[in-house]
Write a protein that holds these residues in place. Structure first.
Motif, short mmCIF file in Angstrom:
data_model
loop_
_atom_site.label_atom_id
_atom_site.label_comp_id
_atom_site.label_asym_id
_atom_site.label_seq_id
_atom_site.Cartn_x
_atom_site.Cartn_y
_atom_site.Cartn_z
N GLU A 169 1.32 -1.08 -0.03
CA GLU A 169 -0.12 0.01 -0.01
C GLU A 169 0.86 1.15 -0.08
N GLU A 170 0.32 2.50 0.03
CA GLU A 170 0.62 3.68 -0.22
C GLU A 170 1.37 4.38 1.18
N ALA A 171 2.51 4.53 1.43
CA ALA A 171 2.43 5.31 2.80
C ALA A 171 3.82 6.50 1.86
N SER A 172 3.82 7.54 2.68
CA SER A 172 4.73 8.76 2.55
C SER A 172 5.67 8.30 3.84
N VAL A 173 6.36 8.66 3.69
CA VAL A 173 7.91 8.46 4.01
C VAL A 173 9.10 9.34 3.61
N VAL A 174 9.65 10.54 4.47
CA VAL A 174 10.91 11.40 4.12
C VAL A 174 11.42 10.99 3.34
N SER A 175 11.88 11.41 2.46
CA SER A 175 13.26 11.03 1.06
C SER A 175 14.96 11.53 2.09
N LEU A 176 15.43 10.37 1.38
CA LEU A 176 16.59 10.34 2.51
C LEU A 176 17.99 10.08 1.71
N GLU A 177 18.54 10.97 2.16
CA GLU A 177 20.49 11.21 1.69
C GLU A 177 21.01 10.79 1.62
N ALA A 178 22.16 10.59 1.31
CA ALA A 178 23.64 10.11 1.46
C ALA A 178 24.24 11.08 2.02
N ASP A 179 24.56 11.28 4.03
CA ASP A 179 25.33 11.95 4.69
C ASP A 179 26.57 12.38 4.47
N GLY A 180 27.44 11.09 4.00
CA GLY A 180 28.76 11.38 3.38
C GLY A 180 29.12 10.59 4.80
N SER A 181 28.48 10.19 6.37
CA SER A 181 29.10 9.29 6.85
C SER A 181 28.54 8.06 7.02
N GLY A 182 28.41 7.54 5.44
CA GLY A 182 27.51 5.98 5.83
C GLY A 182 26.57 6.07 6.08
N GLY A 183 25.58 7.68 6.96
CA GLY A 183 24.86 7.46 7.55
C GLY A 183 23.76 8.32 5.91
N PHE A 184 22.70 8.36 6.96
CA PHE A 184 21.39 8.87 5.36
C PHE A 184 21.05 9.91 7.36
N LYS A 185 20.20 11.10 5.25
CA LYS A 185 19.83 12.15 6.46
C LYS A 185 18.94 12.50 5.75
N PRO A 186 17.32 13.71 6.04
CA PRO A 186 16.45 14.04 5.28
C PRO A 186 17.15 14.42 4.35
N ARG A 187 16.44 14.52 3.25
CA ARG A 187 16.54 15.75 2.37
C ARG A 187 15.31 16.33 2.26
N LEU A 188 15.50 17.89 2.41
CA LEU A 188 14.99 19.20 2.90
C LEU A 188 15.15 19.84 1.46
N GLY A 189 13.96 20.56 1.61
CA GLY A 189 12.88 21.60 0.40
C GLY A 189 13.64 22.25 -0.04
N ALA A 190 13.58 23.84 -0.93
CA ALA A 190 12.68 24.60 -1.00
C ALA A 190 13.01 25.34 0.43
N ASP A 191 11.92 25.31 0.95
CA ASP A 191 10.70 25.42 2.37
C ASP A 191 11.82 25.28 3.75
N GLY A 192 12.67 24.32 3.82
CA GLY A 192 13.50 24.36 4.66
C GLY A 192 12.56 22.44 5.63
N LYS A 193 12.14 22.57 4.90
CA LYS A 193 11.17 21.16 5.65
C LYS A 193 11.52 19.90 4.70
N PRO A 194 11.41 18.44 5.63
CA PRO A 194 11.90 17.38 5.06
C PRO A 194 10.60 17.09 3.74
N ILE A 195 11.36 16.77 2.31
CA ILE A 195 10.69 16.41 1.35
C ILE A 195 10.01 14.76 1.84
N MET A 196 8.92 14.77 1.71
CA MET A 196 7.99 13.98 2.05
C MET A 196 8.28 12.71 0.56
N ILE A 197 7.71 11.09 0.63
CA ILE A 197 7.16 11.47 -1.10
C ILE A 197 6.34 10.11 -0.77
N THR A 198 6.26 9.76 -1.68
CA THR A 198 4.80 8.03 -1.39
C THR A 198 5.66 6.73 -2.48
#
Length: 183
Positions: free
Chosen positions: A78-107
């Motif tokens: 089923e479709e779920a809205s989750v936060v888009s993640l990107e690599a943070d350079g240290s082997g982890g992930f951090k939320p991808r932020l939009g132009a408004d500074g809020k995390p980008i939600m993807i389905t």
């Protein structure tokens, strides 16, 4: 030969044989015929043909689906809205932020345990329905009388519950269209 042509031929042949049997046994114009039990081997042949037809139908469906892009995993997700993640350079992930500074939600599609439970439950109900149906057919073939018609109606109505989730889904889609749009 296509499967639907074979089914049509089978139906015509079956109806011809049944009508000849009724006339041969002295069937009247009123349609009243005294019951003559069929041979036991014929009962098993008819039940076997029905089961074989079911298996052939399932095989045709599986064959058609294997040649398409359809996926059971996608169907049970089923479709779920989750936060888009990107690599943070240290082997982890951090939320991808939009132009408004809020995390980008993807389905995206996520596995649904409730849909899997519903699928397994539906398969079990279907097998029980087929099993009791075979016993009812056998009883009818042996005695010429359906086992308690009121119970048969309840039995057939219970079989329609296999389609209840589909009907609920269709009604919810209808009411979703009628609901006011969120802005």
């Amino acid at each position: 030969m296509k499967l639907h042509k074979i089914a049509a031929i089978w139906l015509v042949v079956s109806m011809t044989i049944i009508s000849q049997d009724i006339l041969a046994e002295g069937g009247t114009s009123s349609g009243v015929v005294s019951w003559v039990p069929v041979e036991p081997w014929l009962i098993y042949v008819v039940i076997g043909v029905i089961l074989l037809g079911g298996f052939v139908s399932l095989n045709c469906i599986m064959s058609a689906l294997s040649k398409s892009k359809w996926s059971l995993a996608d169907a049970l997700s089923e479709e779920a809205s989750v936060v888009s993640l990107e690599a943070d350079g240290s082997g982890g992930f951090k939320p991808r932020l939009g132009a408004d500074g809020k995390p980008i939600m993807i389905t995206e599609l996520r596995a649904s345990s409730s849909r899997m439970i519903a699928l397994v439950g539906m398969i079990l109900i279907l097998l029980m329905f087929l099993g009791f149906g075979i016993f009812a057919m056998y009883s009818f073939a042996k005695t010429g009388v359906m086992p308690n018609p009121e119970n048969m109606v309840n039995f057939l109505a219970a079989g329609m519950t296999l389609f209840a989730p589909y009907l609920v889904n269709q009604f919810s889609a209808l009411f979703e269209k009628l609901a006011p749009k969120k802005s």
